[in-house]
Design a protein around this motif. Structure first.
Motif, PDB file in Angstrom:
ATOM      1  N   THR A 161      25.795  -0.542 -24.912  1.00 18.66           N
ATOM      2  CA  THR A 161      27.152  -0.197 -24.497  1.00 18.66           C
ATOM      3  C   THR A 161      28.182  -0.981 -25.290  1.00 18.66           C
ATOM      4  O   THR A 161      29.187  -0.430 -25.757  1.00 18.66           O
ATOM      5  CB  THR A 161      27.322  -0.462 -22.993  1.00 18.66           C
ATOM      6  N   GLY A 162      27.935  -2.284 -25.473  1.00 18.36           N
ATOM      7  CA  GLY A 162      28.849  -3.098 -26.254  1.00 18.36           C
ATOM      8  C   GLY A 162      28.914  -2.676 -27.711  1.00 18.36           C
ATOM      9  O   GLY A 162      29.993  -2.641 -28.319  1.00 18.36           O
ATOM     10  N   PHE A 163      27.770  -2.323 -28.269  1.00 17.24           N
ATOM     11  CA  PHE A 163      27.743  -1.863 -29.654  1.00 17.24           C
ATOM     12  C   PHE A 163      28.560  -0.583 -29.821  1.00 17.24           C
ATOM     13  O   PHE A 163      29.370  -0.462 -30.760  1.00 17.24           O
ATOM     14  CB  PHE A 163      26.302  -1.626 -30.098  1.00 17.24           C
ATOM     15  N   VAL A 164      28.362   0.361 -28.925  1.00 17.44           N
ATOM     16  CA  VAL A 164      29.084   1.636 -29.014  1.00 17.44           C
ATOM     17  C   VAL A 164      30.591   1.419 -28.899  1.00 17.44           C
ATOM     18  O   VAL A 164      31.383   2.055 -29.600  1.00 17.44           O
ATOM     19  CB  VAL A 164      28.575   2.604 -27.927  1.00 17.44           C
ATOM     20  N   ALA A 165      30.992   0.496 -28.033  1.00 19.07           N
ATOM     21  CA  ALA A 165      32.421   0.207 -27.895  1.00 19.07           C
ATOM     22  C   ALA A 165      33.013  -0.258 -29.211  1.00 19.07           C
ATOM     23  O   ALA A 165      34.187   0.012 -29.508  1.00 19.07           O
ATOM     24  CB  ALA A 165      32.627  -0.854 -26.814  1.00 19.07           C
ATOM     25  N   GLY A 166      32.208  -0.919 -30.025  1.00 18.59           N
ATOM     26  CA  GLY A 166      32.709  -1.456 -31.282  1.00 18.59           C
ATOM     27  C   GLY A 166      32.874  -0.445 -32.392  1.00 18.59           C
ATOM     28  O   GLY A 166      33.705  -0.636 -33.281  1.00 18.59           O
ATOM     29  N   ILE A 167      32.087   0.640 -32.376  1.00 15.29           N
ATOM     30  CA  ILE A 167      32.142   1.574 -33.509  1.00 15.29           C
ATOM     31  C   ILE A 167      32.770   2.928 -33.171  1.00 15.29           C
ATOM     32  O   ILE A 167      33.148   3.671 -34.074  1.00 15.29           O
ATOM     33  CB  ILE A 167      30.732   1.828 -34.100  1.00 15.29           C
TER      34      ILE A 167
END
Length: 255
Positions: A161-167
């Protein structure tokens, strides 16, 4: 509503049953050309035939384990330029965090964080070049409302979830969206198992616990699939980087 995805190539992971199957069925009903992937040939073939019979869509079958490097190679050899990617994989088993060692965590992170990230890495640039792409990661309502016994899943899926928020914001101007679908308890083998696990903590059977849910029932996979199909549609181009709960109101928070 015309979703505008007829003829699009869709790759749906872990699609032989449950929520993945629901997503594949919904996309096929909208005219997408669907490639479904799972580890068990017999169940996968049955699902493919069911989707073909109900929708008339083209359905390709890939037997592979999406949590392994070679499985991802096989998947993208069969569907090298997906317009729609549905990331999905079975979650790690429940337990007590005191019993989990490094290997347990590595397996959870590989299956529910690294593997979908690697699929995004492999497919995103093609979507950007074609100026259309829809990536939906099936995660869990536990990202919003953790379940103690599902700590491996809570941690790994929150990492994704955190990764997706970044890209996901950088892709929107190219008509490529990346979102997460957070299922609550659905009428699947895993959903009923989770109901038994959570209810058991309060001395309730699975059926008794289900009665306490705001909707008074489990979700149906066709409801989940319809939500997924909308997120993949032309109408959802202004939705990206979101965590969309599909849990019948079970999450009690305001935000």
């Amino acid at each position: 509503m015309e979703l505008g995805i007829a003829g699009k190539q869709a790759l749906v992971c872990a699609a032989s049953k449950g929520l993945g199957k629901g997503c594949a069925m919904a996309l096929a009903k909208e005219g997408a050309m669907v490639t479904i992937l799972a580890r068990q040939r017999d169940v996968l073939d049955q699902t493919a035939e069911e989707i073909r019979n109900q929708t008339g869509a083209q359905v390709n079958v890939v037997v592979a384990d999406i949590t392994k490097e070679e499985g991802r190679d096989i998947a993208l050899a069969a569907c090298p330029a997906p317009d729609i990617l549905i990331n999905n994989a079975g979650g790690p088993p429940p337990g007590d965090f005191r019993d989990w060692r490094q290997q347990h965590w590595f397996e959870a992170i590989n299956g529910n964080m690294y593997s979908p990230i690697d699929m995004i890495r492999r497919t995103l640039d093609g979507m950007l070049e074609r100026r259309f792409g829809r990536i939906v990661n099936i995660t869990s309502a536990a990202v919003k409302q953790p379940v103690t016994a599902l700590g491996l899943s809570n941690g790994a899926r929150s990492g994704l979830t955190g990764f997706v928020a970044g890209i996901s914001r950088d892709t929107a101007r190219h008509n490529v969206t990346i979102n997460n679908l957070l299922p609550g308890l659905f009428d699947t083998e895993r959903g009923r198992g989770a109901a038994a696990l959570i209810g058991g903590g309060s001395g309730l059977s699975a059926d008794e616990y289900i009665e306490t849910l705001p909707a008074g029932r489990l979700g149906m996979i066709d409801e989940f699939g319809a939500t997924c199909a909308f997120l993949c549609s032309q109408h959802a181009a202004y939705i990206t980087g979101q965590n969309i709960l599909v849990d019948g109101g079970n999450y009690r928070g305001t935000f």
